[in-house]
Design a protein around this motif. Structure first.
Motif, mmCIF file in Angstrom:
data_model
loop_
_atom_site.group_PDB
_atom_site.id
_atom_site.type_symbol
_atom_site.label_atom_id
_atom_site.label_comp_id
_atom_site.label_asym_id
_atom_site.label_seq_id
_atom_site.Cartn_x
_atom_site.Cartn_y
_atom_site.Cartn_z
ATOM 1 N N SER A 17 10.953 4.611 -4.619
ATOM 2 C CA SER A 17 12.400 4.730 -4.374
ATOM 3 C C SER A 17 13.114 3.399 -4.555
ATOM 4 C CB SER A 17 12.636 5.251 -2.958
ATOM 5 O OG SER A 17 12.221 4.276 -2.038
ATOM 6 N N VAL A 18 14.441 3.477 -4.572
ATOM 7 C CA VAL A 18 15.257 2.270 -4.620
ATOM 8 C C VAL A 18 15.027 1.464 -3.338
ATOM 9 C CG1 VAL A 18 17.621 1.391 -4.685
ATOM 10 C CG2 VAL A 18 16.978 3.321 -6.103
ATOM 11 N N GLY A 19 14.840 2.187 -2.217
ATOM 12 C CA GLY A 19 14.550 1.523 -0.945
ATOM 13 C C GLY A 19 13.261 0.703 -1.035
ATOM 14 N N ASP A 20 12.258 1.250 -1.702
ATOM 15 C CA ASP A 20 10.988 0.519 -1.880
ATOM 16 C C ASP A 20 11.240 -0.775 -2.664
ATOM 17 O OD1 ASP A 20 9.705 2.597 -0.619
ATOM 18 O OD2 ASP A 20 9.006 3.551 -2.475
ATOM 19 N N SER A 25 0.846 -1.191 0.000
ATOM 20 C CA SER A 25 0.000 0.000 0.000
ATOM 21 C C SER A 25 0.880 1.239 0.000
ATOM 22 C CB SER A 25 -0.942 0.000 1.206
ATOM 23 O OG SER A 25 -0.211 -0.232 2.370
ATOM 24 N N GLY A 26 0.376 2.317 -0.540
ATOM 25 C CA GLY A 26 1.189 3.522 -0.724
ATOM 26 C C GLY A 26 1.919 3.450 -2.052
ATOM 27 N N ASN A 27 2.654 4.505 -2.329
ATOM 28 C CA ASN A 27 3.317 4.600 -3.630
ATOM 29 C C ASN A 27 4.691 3.946 -3.643
ATOM 30 O OD1 ASN A 27 1.576 5.921 -5.456
ATOM 31 N ND2 ASN A 27 1.833 7.821 -4.289
ATOM 32 N N LEU A 28 4.958 3.186 -4.719
ATOM 33 C CA LEU A 28 6.279 2.590 -4.930
ATOM 34 C C LEU A 28 7.090 3.572 -5.749
ATOM 35 C CD1 LEU A 28 5.011 -0.911 -5.978
ATOM 36 C CD2 LEU A 28 6.776 -0.604 -4.266
#
Lengths: 95, 419
Positions: free
Chosen positions: A18-21, A13-16
């Motif tokens: 960053s590289v961290g994501d 959930s939420g936006n994907l």
């Protein structure tokens, strides 16, 4: 972004973005794929995904032989996957 | 021949015709030469060049080309064959093909001269034109350093321009449409110092009927052009006002950013994996100061992640697509990035600018690396074949922005978002 796992289902959930994501999602799926042959990824509301995630999921299906099913909530993301001809490979369904 | 055999014969013929049309269209796309495919002009100022090529039939009577003469000068060609169908298409295509051939020879010999190009190509096409055939054509050279535009316009619609005072300026044809009887031609010049936008187009767009009684799009194009910051804005305004497209529509939209942008912030980041997320956070905080539109901020952020990552891994670290794929397959991608980062002293420079245009807020982001760059012409293959593995990041970036533009070297990329 928030990731939760229940059985063979990964819910994002939420936006994907960053590289961290990407790294978090990869770690989650890498660990799940050792015990599950079918993995369901539900991307609840992200408007898009990054090319790193696309590349990783592509390898997951085509090289590692994981049976991936993707459920997406957002129309823009569905349209991006259609344009990239990935809907069939990722077995994309609209939530 | 019985009924079924006849149907089969017609079906085979139709299949053959479609196949031939597909091959013909592919050849047309090879004839149109565009040195600015996803590129910006990086001279005294930055200019963004965008194109719209919407043929009505598979074999188009319109053709265009955009060629780089040198660092500061560009050549634009716009051709509109008389009438519709095969004859118009043949004329437009062979003329475009020949002009590009002569252009290539001139560039190879470092001897580009507009008057020679016009003369040679006129002499070439005259014997081929039919008795009553007329060819509308624009030969335009734009020098962004001297701020001069040189042109030979043969029976083409005006070039629309917007100046610093948001007023329309026009360049009219200085030659009649090209016929087999033409003996001389004129080349004129125009000072473009105060010009911020250009629109070069064939007559298909202005002669299209609109949904408004007895009005053609020519009644709306000037206002729509003034109100458009991007080609996408103009395209939307055009298609919103018509029922159906009635002719080939071809246009080149050039936007000089120098006159409009306000620098918001800039920052240098080292080439480390850690920087990717740090830069993303920095960029996100800037966007949040400019806009409260979360979806728009997210879109710009996704593009940033993709293009910053490209600048880092492909640009400064010099990892090509094949090596990246190999590293991913071997599951040593992130370790390798960290290893290579240790010895890399190159930086990534980010410049964020803002444009307020007609009450809309645009963010222009430029990402510059210190790598070797790449041949941006490969992007044409990516966008023609979205299934290709390489370049998905660029595809995702285009999808989440109003446009992405590289410099000619390929180590600087600029993208545009409405926020």
């Amino acid at each position: 972004m928030n990731i939760s796992v229940s059985s063979n289902k990964v819910t994002v959930s939420g936006n994907l973005k960053s590289v961290g994501d990407f790294q978090s999602l990869k770690e989650t799926i890498d660990s799940l794929k050792t015990v599950e042959k079918t993995i369901i990824i539900e991307i609840v509301d992200s408007l898009s995904i990054t090319s790193s995630i696309i590349g990783y999921l592509n390898k997951l299906v085509l090289k590692d032989g994981v049976n991936l099913e993707m459920k997406v909530g957002n129309d823009s993301l569905k349209s991006l996957l259609d344009e990239l001809h990935l809907s069939e490979v990722f077995k994309v369904q609209k939530i | 021949m019985n009924k079924n055999e006849k149907i089969k014969e017609l079906q085979d013929k139709e299949k053959y015709n479609v196949y031939q049309e597909d091959l013909g269209f592919e050849k047309e796309l090879n004839i149109l030469r565009n040195d600015f495919y996803y590129q910006m002009i990086y001279s005294r100022d930055i200019s963004l060049v965008d194109f719209m090529y919407n043929p009505l039939d598979v074999m188009s009577g319109d053709a265009y080309s955009a060629r780089r003469i040198d660092e500061h000068s560009t050549f634009y060609l716009m051709v509109d064959g008389m009438g519709k169908g095969m004859s118009a298409s043949l004329t437009a295509m062979i003329m475009t093909s020949f002009i590009n051939h002569i252009f290539d020879k001139m560039i190879a010999h470092d001897s580009f001269e507009l008057s020679v190009l016009v003369h040679e190509t006129m002499e070439y096409i005259k014997p081929i034109l039919l008795e009553e055939e007329a060819l509308a054509i624009d030969y335009i050279v734009m020098n962004n350093y001297d701020n001069m535009l040189y042109y030979a316009k043969f029976g083409m619609p005006v070039i629309l321009m917007e100046n610093d005072d948001n007023q329309i300026a026009k360049i009219r044809s200085n030659n009649a449409p090209l016929s087999k009887y033409q003996k001389t031609f004129n080349i004129s010049s125009y000072d473009i110092t105060n010009i911020t936008k250009f629109l070069i187009y064939t007559d298909g767009i202005v002669e299209n009927s609109t949904i408004y009684d007895n009005k053609l799009y020519s009644d709306f194009i000037e206002e729509d052009f003034l109100n458009s910051f991007t080609r996408a804005d103009l395209k939307k305004s055009f298609f919103d006002k018509i029922d159906i497209q009635e002719d080939d529509v071809t246009l080149i939209f050039i936007n000089n950013l120098h006159h409009k942008t306000t620098n918001v912030s800039s920052m240098n980041f080292p080439s480390t994996l850690d920087s990717v997320d740090k830069a993303n956070d920095w960029y996100g905080s800037i966007l949040e100061k400019i806009s409260s539109n979360n979806a728009a901020i997210y879109n710009a952020n996704v593009v940033f992640t993709e293009l910053f990552m490209n600048a880092y891994e492909h640009g400064n670290l010099g990892i090509d697509s094949d090596l990246k794929q190999q590293l991913l397959d071997d599951d040593i991608y992130f370790e390798t990035l960290n290893e290579k980062s240790e010895s890399c002293k190159k930086e990534i420079n980010i410049i964020v600018s803002e444009v307020l245009f007609n009450s809309e807020n645009y963010v222009i982001t430029q990402i510059i690396d210190e790598g070797e760059g790449f041949d941006t012409q490969i992007l044409s293959q990516i966008f023609r074949n979205s299934q290709a593995f390489n370049g998905r990041g660029v595809f995702v970036s285009r999808k989440n922005s109003l446009g992405i533009y590289y410099n000619s070297k390929g180590n600087s990329v600029l993208y545009l978002n409405k926020v």
